[in-house]
Design a protein around this motif. Structure first.
Motif, PDB file in Angstrom:
ATOM      1  N   SER A 243       0.850  -1.188   0.000  1.00 12.42           N
ATOM      2  CA  SER A 243       0.000   0.000   0.000  1.00 12.42           C
ATOM      3  C   SER A 243       0.887   1.240   0.000  1.00 12.42           C
ATOM      4  CB  SER A 243      -0.904   0.008   1.232  1.00 12.42           C
ATOM      5  OG  SER A 243      -1.691   1.179   1.280  1.00 12.42           O
ATOM      6  N   PRO A 244       0.753   2.091  -1.050  1.00 13.51           N
ATOM      7  CA  PRO A 244      -0.066   1.928  -2.257  1.00 13.51           C
ATOM      8  C   PRO A 244       0.452   0.797  -3.149  1.00 13.51           C
ATOM      9  CG  PRO A 244       0.601   4.227  -1.936  1.00 13.51           C
ATOM     10  CD  PRO A 244       1.429   3.392  -1.013  1.00 13.51           C
ATOM     11  N   LYS A 245      -0.425   0.305  -3.988  1.00 10.56           N
ATOM     12  CA  LYS A 245      -0.086  -0.784  -4.904  1.00 10.56           C
ATOM     13  C   LYS A 245       1.095  -0.387  -5.794  1.00 10.56           C
ATOM     14  CE  LYS A 245      -2.660  -1.463  -8.542  1.00 10.56           C
ATOM     15  NZ  LYS A 245      -3.794  -1.828  -9.426  1.00 10.56           N
ATOM     16  N   ASN A 246       2.004  -1.319  -5.980  1.00 13.55           N
ATOM     17  CA  ASN A 246       3.150  -1.211  -6.889  1.00 13.55           C
ATOM     18  C   ASN A 246       4.344  -0.419  -6.350  1.00 13.55           C
ATOM     19  OD1 ASN A 246       2.054  -2.775  -8.957  1.00 13.55           O
ATOM     20  ND2 ASN A 246       1.019  -1.014  -9.886  1.00 13.55           N
ATOM     21  N   PHE A 247       4.155   0.472  -5.405  1.00 10.90           N
ATOM     22  CA  PHE A 247       5.337   1.187  -4.929  1.00 10.90           C
ATOM     23  C   PHE A 247       5.277   1.581  -3.458  1.00 10.90           C
ATOM     24  CE2 PHE A 247       2.542   4.247  -7.013  1.00 10.90           C
ATOM     25  CZ  PHE A 247       2.428   5.267  -6.085  1.00 10.90           C
ATOM     26  N   GLY A 248       4.313   1.075  -2.698  1.00  6.99           N
ATOM     27  CA  GLY A 248       4.269   1.333  -1.263  1.00  6.99           C
ATOM     28  C   GLY A 248       5.047   0.273  -0.503  1.00  6.99           C
ATOM     29  N   ARG A 249       4.921   0.302   0.822  1.00  5.56           N
ATOM     30  CA  ARG A 249       5.573  -0.732   1.625  1.00  5.56           C
ATOM     31  C   ARG A 249       4.637  -1.934   1.732  1.00  5.56           C
ATOM     32  NH1 ARG A 249       5.433   0.877   8.056  1.00  5.56           N
ATOM     33  NH2 ARG A 249       3.165   0.919   8.315  1.00  5.56           N
ATOM     34  N   GLY A 250       5.200  -3.098   2.028  1.00  8.10           N
ATOM     35  CA  GLY A 250       4.396  -4.302   2.134  1.00  8.10           C
ATOM     36  C   GLY A 250       3.394  -4.193   3.272  1.00  8.10           C
ATOM     37  N   SER A 251       2.125  -4.492   2.971  1.00  9.54           N
ATOM     38  CA  SER A 251       1.100  -4.481   4.018  1.00  9.54           C
ATOM     39  C   SER A 251       0.764  -5.894   4.492  1.00  9.54           C
ATOM     40  CB  SER A 251      -0.167  -3.789   3.514  1.00  9.54           C
ATOM     41  OG  SER A 251      -0.699  -4.444   2.379  1.00  9.54           O
ATOM     42  N   LEU A 252       1.094  -6.905   3.693  1.00  8.18           N
ATOM     43  CA  LEU A 252       0.914  -8.304   4.080  1.00  8.18           C
ATOM     44  C   LEU A 252       2.057  -9.118   3.495  1.00  8.18           C
ATOM     45  CD1 LEU A 252      -0.958 -10.314   5.561  1.00  8.18           C
ATOM     46  CD2 LEU A 252      -2.100 -10.723   3.371  1.00  8.18           C
ATOM     47  N   HIS A 253       2.849  -9.736   4.385  1.00 11.30           N
ATOM     48  CA  HIS A 253       4.002 -10.550   4.008  1.00 11.30           C
ATOM     49  C   HIS A 253       3.750 -11.995   4.448  1.00 11.30           C
ATOM     50  CE1 HIS A 253       6.797  -6.814   4.311  1.00 11.30           C
ATOM     51  NE2 HIS A 253       5.620  -6.425   4.776  1.00 11.30           N
ATOM     52  N   ALA A 254       4.486 -12.933   3.878  1.00  4.74           N
ATOM     53  CA  ALA A 254       4.400 -14.332   4.317  1.00  4.74           C
ATOM     54  C   ALA A 254       5.783 -14.972   4.245  1.00  4.74           C
ATOM     55  CB  ALA A 254       3.421 -15.115   3.449  1.00  4.74           C
ATOM     56  N   THR A 255       6.164 -15.685   5.318  1.00  4.45           N
ATOM     57  CA  THR A 255       7.417 -16.431   5.261  1.00  4.45           C
ATOM     58  C   THR A 255       7.217 -17.655   4.373  1.00  4.45           C
ATOM     59  OG1 THR A 255       6.809 -17.675   7.254  1.00  4.45           O
ATOM     60  CG2 THR A 255       8.158 -15.706   7.560  1.00  4.45           C
ATOM     61  N   GLN A 256       8.179 -17.915   3.537  1.00  2.00           N
ATOM     62  CA  GLN A 256       8.133 -19.083   2.653  1.00  2.00           C
ATOM     63  C   GLN A 256       9.527 -19.326   2.097  1.00  2.00           C
ATOM     64  OE1 GLN A 256       5.116 -18.939  -0.408  1.00  2.00           O
ATOM     65  NE2 GLN A 256       5.914 -20.734  -1.481  1.00  2.00           N
ATOM     66  N   TRP A 257       9.959 -20.580   2.118  1.00  2.00           N
ATOM     67  CA  TRP A 257      11.267 -20.891   1.550  1.00  2.00           C
ATOM     68  C   TRP A 257      11.147 -20.888   0.032  1.00  2.00           C
ATOM     69  CZ3 TRP A 257      16.048 -20.343   2.126  1.00  2.00           C
ATOM     70  CH2 TRP A 257      16.975 -21.056   1.348  1.00  2.00           C
ATOM     71  N   LEU A 258      11.925 -20.023  -0.596  1.00  2.00           N
ATOM     72  CA  LEU A 258      11.896 -19.833  -2.047  1.00  2.00           C
ATOM     73  C   LEU A 258      13.304 -20.081  -2.571  1.00  2.00           C
ATOM     74  CD1 LEU A 258       9.862 -16.503  -1.923  1.00  2.00           C
ATOM     75  CD2 LEU A 258       8.943 -18.756  -2.530  1.00  2.00           C
ATOM     76  N   PRO A 259      13.596 -21.306  -3.022  1.00  2.97           N
ATOM     77  CA  PRO A 259      14.977 -21.654  -3.421  1.00  2.97           C
ATOM     78  C   PRO A 259      15.558 -20.745  -4.488  1.00  2.97           C
ATOM     79  CG  PRO A 259      13.600 -23.617  -3.278  1.00  2.97           C
ATOM     80  CD  PRO A 259      12.682 -22.458  -3.141  1.00  2.97           C
ATOM     81  N   GLU A 260      14.743 -20.330  -5.458  1.00  2.58           N
ATOM     82  CA  GLU A 260      15.270 -19.490  -6.534  1.00  2.58           C
ATOM     83  C   GLU A 260      15.645 -18.098  -6.010  1.00  2.58           C
ATOM     84  OE1 GLU A 260      14.091 -18.071 -11.079  1.00  2.58           O
ATOM     85  OE2 GLU A 260      12.745 -19.389  -9.942  1.00  2.58           O
ATOM     86  N   THR A 261      14.817 -17.564  -5.094  1.00  2.00           N
ATOM     87  CA  THR A 261      15.136 -16.278  -4.481  1.00  2.00           C
ATOM     88  C   THR A 261      16.410 -16.391  -3.647  1.00  2.00           C
ATOM     89  OG1 THR A 261      12.803 -15.629  -4.410  1.00  2.00           O
ATOM     90  CG2 THR A 261      14.293 -14.500  -2.898  1.00  2.00           C
ATOM     91  N   ALA A 262      16.548 -17.488  -2.896  1.00  2.00           N
ATOM     92  CA  ALA A 262      17.748 -17.696  -2.084  1.00  2.00           C
ATOM     93  C   ALA A 262      18.991 -17.789  -2.965  1.00  2.00           C
ATOM     94  CB  ALA A 262      17.599 -18.955  -1.240  1.00  2.00           C
ATOM     95  N   GLU A 263      18.892 -18.518  -4.070  1.00  2.00           N
ATOM     96  CA  GLU A 263      20.040 -18.667  -4.961  1.00  2.00           C
ATOM     97  C   GLU A 263      20.448 -17.331  -5.569  1.00  2.00           C
ATOM     98  OE1 GLU A 263      22.469 -18.998  -8.317  1.00  2.00           O
ATOM     99  OE2 GLU A 263      20.348 -18.420  -8.512  1.00  2.00           O
ATOM    100  N   ALA A 264      19.444 -16.535  -5.973  1.00  2.00           N
ATOM    101  CA  ALA A 264      19.735 -15.215  -6.550  1.00  2.00           C
ATOM    102  C   ALA A 264      20.346 -14.288  -5.503  1.00  2.00           C
ATOM    103  CB  ALA A 264      18.460 -14.603  -7.128  1.00  2.00           C
ATOM    104  N   GLY A 265      19.837 -14.354  -4.264  1.00  2.00           N
ATOM    105  CA  GLY A 265      20.390 -13.534  -3.198  1.00  2.00           C
ATOM    106  C   GLY A 265      21.822 -13.907  -2.864  1.00  2.00           C
ATOM    107  N   GLN A 266      22.094 -15.191  -2.800  1.00  2.00           N
ATOM    108  CA  GLN A 266      23.449 -15.657  -2.511  1.00  2.00           C
ATOM    109  C   GLN A 266      24.414 -15.258  -3.632  1.00  2.00           C
ATOM    110  OE1 GLN A 266      22.440 -19.755  -1.984  1.00  2.00           O
ATOM    111  NE2 GLN A 266      22.070 -19.551   0.215  1.00  2.00           N
ATOM    112  N   ARG A 267      23.960 -15.336  -4.866  1.00  4.62           N
ATOM    113  CA  ARG A 267      24.794 -14.929  -6.002  1.00  4.62           C
ATOM    114  C   ARG A 267      25.152 -13.445  -5.900  1.00  4.62           C
ATOM    115  NH1 ARG A 267      21.488 -14.705 -10.702  1.00  4.62           N
ATOM    116  NH2 ARG A 267      20.984 -16.849 -10.133  1.00  4.62           N
TER     117      ARG A 267
END
Length: 406
Positions: A243-267
């Motif tokens: 909020s606002p959509k597309n460029f505000g701060r996150g209003s609802l987050h969720a923890t989830q293991w995302l291997p592709e995100t982890a690999e990109a972050g580590q790279r």
């Protein structure tokens, strides 16, 4: 999860000074204050940690005073308060990072600082430099254009695809002036008008490609890397709404293991030889399916309490590491734990409902999961009450005063 019993009890051998921040500062204050660490806060008035029972003492940045100037006056130009002698310093805002990076040599003679090199901290505050570093590290990035004058826009106008983002080089300076993180422009005429406005304010910016698609395509990676390049944890989460959509701060987050995100972050972090606490955010581009870097924060973020409640106590880990105590890698965390800014998320729901993207029942179902709130704590109510009065009461006032008279 880590085996907490395998670690010796935390030794309280240094006080902790938190500079700047908001809900992230509150989370760190509660985390280490509960364990007996003397926690002190130096931050603007809107930082709820000032009111926490776990904050031993706080210094409020006076309204109208530049944060960096206040920190310099208190920590370098006068006698250090006795309680802060040899304190460990955590930076919790971009302005705090700017201050510590600029006065690194003077501060390290008085305090224990974080391990991220000041030149790297400064580079990561620069959004354009961050993208250049990411590209060199082999990460995918959105297209961007360096802008210094209106003539730069005229030169690039044929290659710019709309909509495009006016994205500040340093977010904290832009937000102080315009109260938003960035500007989305839909055509050349609007671009020239908004660019003139930003340039006249003396704020550096770049034009950045707008990655289409919903905010649910956003994800992020967190880690802590020591001087020997040892990585102590790997944490990923995703955004459901902003909020606002597309460029505000996150209003609802969720923890989830995302291997592709982890690999990109580590790279990314390996590629820039990063040290310290880091968070990097990505958005999946629906046009090519690639994860593209949005920004990097080398500090505690607004979602610190979310990370903590999922089982990753970053603050204790860093305190142990910087005070020479035994540390342990953190393996795993609680998934599908939601982090909810309920007032902001209601605003997000109203905007999405107007555009036909969500119904009330879809919104209601979306947050029916175990949740963490940024300010709430049964045993530490004053910070919540402060933020409720500051953020929520004005909303009620506007609702009632906007009702037509009968």
């Amino acid at each position: 999860m880590r085996n907490v019993s395998a670690l010796p009890a935390l030794r309280i051998n240094k006080p902790l000074l938190l500079l700047g921040g908001r809900e992230n500062t509150l989370s760190v204050t509660r985390s280490l204050g509960k364990k007996g660490v003397p926690v002190y806060v130096m931050a603007p008035k809107n930082c709820a940690a000032h009111y926490s029972r776990y904050c031993r003492k706080s210094w409020v940045v006076p309204e109208g005073t530049i944060e960096e100037d206040f920190y310099r006056q208190q920590l370098l130009e006068s006698h250090i308060p006795t309680e802060l002698s040899n304190a460990l310093v955590f930076t919790c805002s971009d302005r705090a990072i700017t201050f510590v990076a600029h006065f690194q040599n003077e501060l390290k003679n008085r305090f224990e600082l974080e391990i991220t090199p000041p030149e790297l901290h400064n580079s990561l505050l620069d959004k354009q430099t961050t993208l250049a570093m990411a590209k060199e590290a082999g990460c995918d990035i959105p297209a961007y254009w360096h802008i210094e004058t209106i003539s730069d826009i005229e030169r690039h106008i044929t290659s710019i695809t709309f909509p495009v983002l006016i994205k500040p080089i340093h977010s904290h300076k832009f937000e102080s002036e315009f109260r938003v993180k960035l500007l989305l422009v839909n055509g050349p005429k609007e671009l020239f008008r908004q660019a003139e406005r930003v340039l006249s304010a003396g704020i550096a910016f770049m034009l950045c490609e707008h990655i289409p698609g919903p905010d649910s395509l956003l994800s992020s990676y967190y880690t802590y890397i020591d001087d020997d390049s040892k990585e102590y944890f790997a944490f990923t989460k995703r955004i459901i709404r902003r909020s606002p959509k597309n460029f505000g701060r996150g209003s609802l987050h969720a923890t989830q293991w995302l291997p592709e995100t982890a690999e990109a972050g580590q790279r990314f972090f390996r590629g820039i030889n990063f040290k310290g606490l880091g968070n990097v955010e990505f958005k999946r581009d629906p046009r090519d399916g690639k994860l593209k870097i949005i920004e990097c924060n080398a500090r505690f973020t607004a979602a610190q309490e979310h990370v903590l409640q999922s089982g990753v106590d970053i603050a204790e880990l860093i305190y142990r590491h910087r005070t020479g105590q035994e540390c342990q890698e953190i393996e795993g965390y609680r998934e599908h734990l939601y982090y909810w800014y309920w007032d902001d998320d209601f605003d997000a729901y109203r905007d999405l409902r107007k555009s036909g993207e969500i119904t009330f029942f879809e919104w209601f179902r979306s947050w029916q999961h175990p949740k963490v709130f940024p300010y709430w704590s049964w045993v530490d109510l004053p910070p919540f009450l402060f933020m409720f009065k500051k953020n929520v009461m004005p909303r009620f006032s506007r609702i009632f005063t906007s009702r037509p008279a009968r």
